[in-house]
Design an enzyme around this catalytic site. Sequence first.
Site, PDB file in Angstrom:
ATOM      1  N   ASN A  32       0.965  -1.237  -0.030  1.00  0.00           N
ATOM      2  CA  ASN A  32      -0.023   0.124   0.087  1.00  0.00           C
ATOM      3  C   ASN A  32       0.925   1.262   0.018  1.00  0.00           C
ATOM      4  O   ASN A  32       0.416   2.437   0.093  1.00  0.00           O
ATOM      5  CB  ASN A  32      -0.824  -0.120   1.186  1.00  0.00           C
ATOM      6  CG  ASN A  32      -0.492   0.113   2.463  1.00  0.00           C
ATOM      7  OD1 ASN A  32       0.772   0.136   2.482  1.00  0.00           O
ATOM      8  ND2 ASN A  32      -1.038   0.032   3.641  1.00  0.00           N
ATOM      9  N   LEU A  33       2.293   1.137   0.156  1.00  0.00           N
ATOM     10  CA  LEU A  33       3.122   2.204  -0.110  1.00  0.00           C
ATOM     11  C   LEU A  33       3.144   2.959   1.151  1.00  0.00           C
ATOM     12  O   LEU A  33       3.490   4.290   0.968  1.00  0.00           O
ATOM     13  CB  LEU A  33       2.883   3.043  -1.420  1.00  0.00           C
ATOM     14  CG  LEU A  33       3.083   2.089  -2.728  1.00  0.00           C
ATOM     15  CD1 LEU A  33       2.949   2.927  -3.967  1.00  0.00           C
ATOM     16  CD2 LEU A  33       4.380   1.364  -2.757  1.00  0.00           C
ATOM     17  N   GLY A  36       6.551   1.548   2.233  1.00  0.00           N
ATOM     18  CA  GLY A  36       7.462   1.119   0.907  1.00  0.00           C
ATOM     19  C   GLY A  36       7.483   2.220  -0.131  1.00  0.00           C
ATOM     20  O   GLY A  36       6.830   3.345  -0.037  1.00  0.00           O
ATOM     21  N   TYR A 140       5.547  -4.854  19.530  1.00  0.00           N
ATOM     22  CA  TYR A 140       5.923  -5.424  18.260  1.00  0.00           C
ATOM     23  C   TYR A 140       6.334  -6.995  18.140  1.00  0.00           C
ATOM     24  O   TYR A 140       5.903  -7.648  17.387  1.00  0.00           O
ATOM     25  CB  TYR A 140       7.298  -4.629  17.807  1.00  0.00           C
ATOM     26  CG  TYR A 140       7.945  -5.020  16.719  1.00  0.00           C
ATOM     27  CD1 TYR A 140       7.240  -5.002  15.583  1.00  0.00           C
ATOM     28  CD2 TYR A 140       9.135  -5.612  16.814  1.00  0.00           C
ATOM     29  CE1 TYR A 140       8.044  -5.537  14.276  1.00  0.00           C
ATOM     30  CE2 TYR A 140       9.874  -6.080  15.671  1.00  0.00           C
ATOM     31  CZ  TYR A 140       9.286  -6.066  14.322  1.00  0.00           C
ATOM     32  OH  TYR A 140       9.809  -6.550  13.231  1.00  0.00           O
ATOM     33  N   HIS A 188      17.293   3.559  13.060  1.00  0.00           N
ATOM     34  CA  HIS A 188      18.316   2.563  13.045  1.00  0.00           C
ATOM     35  C   HIS A 188      19.772   3.329  13.023  1.00  0.00           C
ATOM     36  O   HIS A 188      19.784   4.207  12.279  1.00  0.00           O
ATOM     37  CB  HIS A 188      18.166   1.648  11.638  1.00  0.00           C
ATOM     38  CG  HIS A 188      16.792   0.940  11.808  1.00  0.00           C
ATOM     39  ND1 HIS A 188      15.872   1.241  11.074  1.00  0.00           N
ATOM     40  CD2 HIS A 188      16.441  -0.139  12.694  1.00  0.00           C
ATOM     41  CE1 HIS A 188      14.751   0.320  11.361  1.00  0.00           C
ATOM     42  NE2 HIS A 188      15.147  -0.412  12.263  1.00  0.00           N
ATOM     43  N   PHE A 207      22.979   5.507  22.581  1.00  0.00           N
ATOM     44  CA  PHE A 207      22.057   5.069  23.796  1.00  0.00           C
ATOM     45  C   PHE A 207      22.756   4.386  24.994  1.00  0.00           C
ATOM     46  O   PHE A 207      22.477   2.980  24.840  1.00  0.00           O
ATOM     47  CB  PHE A 207      20.736   4.623  23.433  1.00  0.00           C
ATOM     48  CG  PHE A 207      20.215   5.836  22.158  1.00  0.00           C
ATOM     49  CD1 PHE A 207      20.046   6.921  22.427  1.00  0.00           C
ATOM     50  CD2 PHE A 207      19.488   4.935  21.144  1.00  0.00           C
ATOM     51  CE1 PHE A 207      19.679   7.861  21.392  1.00  0.00           C
ATOM     52  CE2 PHE A 207      18.520   5.889  20.351  1.00  0.00           C
ATOM     53  CZ  PHE A 207      18.772   7.495  20.274  1.00  0.00           C
TER      54      PHE A 207
END
Length: 327
Positions: A32-33, A36, A140, A188, A207
């Site tokens: 569904n972008l 992405g 998650y 990330h 961190f």
Amino acid sequence: MKVLLCGGAGYVGSHAAKVLMHEGHEVWVYDNLSEGHRAAVPEGRLIEGDLHDRLALERALREKQIEAVMHFAASCYVGVSVTNPAEYYHNNVVGTLSLLEAMRYVGVKRIVFSSTCATYGVPDVVPITEAEKQSPINPYGFTKLVIEHALADYSHAYGWGYAALRYFNASGAAADGTIGEDHDPETHLIPLVLEVALGKRKNVKIFGDDYPTPDGTCVRDYIHVDDLAAAHLAALEQLEDGTQLKLNLGTGSGASVLEVIEACRHVTGHAIPAVVAPRREGDPPALVADAREANRVLNWQPQHKEIGSIVESAWGWHQKHPEGYGD
Ligand code: UFG
């Protein structure tokens, strides 16, 4: 084989699409972008659609005569999953069940599922084997574990063949620099460090430097995204009725935050200032895979074993695409 890649416009999915096509498979990307990128999908291979749209999924499976599914589409920020669990249960659980039901209805019985080392929570033993207890410490990880259980049950009841691939830290980019990592927001470590080298940020935050690890910073098992893609291909080729694979995908060795920053300095030639910041909530000190089961079962070995070579490929992508896909 005709394969539908749900979430194939995303980071890992787009690299898998490239590897599968290279091996002669017929690839369709269903995305569904929302996360992405259109530009990450090979020309003419994108079916724009939502995981929650079961009829659209059924249509895609039927019209393209799909024989197997790879499922990468998921919300994947550990931190956000804690503050907004509703999104995670909706996308990762409800969305995936919609996909599984569409597959069941159409009669597709093969699936490779993107799971995660986050299903282990804080492991008792590192390197982590597949026998480690699965006790996630965030929503998650729970949502991924729920689907692992669903797949085991579907396999048992309906004879499905599946592989749940528990990724460690996906990183790096395709060798030709055409596709790579582009998250919004980016959280990330490696892309953030490389953004400093690109002059897009002043420094990188470490961190926590008081963890019980050799240099006090967190240790992770960084696995190249092309090695993940190769493992998907190998898993796909193993699936038969009733196959149940649950495998760690990592290199088997870890790199600390300081080691990653040092590797980035070496590769980029930039000083990359780093400042120590408080610990990030929910970060286990060390997550390293015991990947011997995947090596054996898939006859698969990561090609990128050193953090330096992973960083080099990521740097190739970021230099060519400083604004990512620019969408
Ligand atoms: N880190 C920093 N500074 C930053 C960003 C990260 O020090 O600016 C540290 C983190 O604390 C962690 C390490 O770098 O110790 C790696 O962090 P990432 O955010 O790159 O990756 P994570 O290990 O947190 O997350 C990855 C995957 C998740 C998966 C998780 C399992 O991205 O999808 O591993 O714990 F769930």
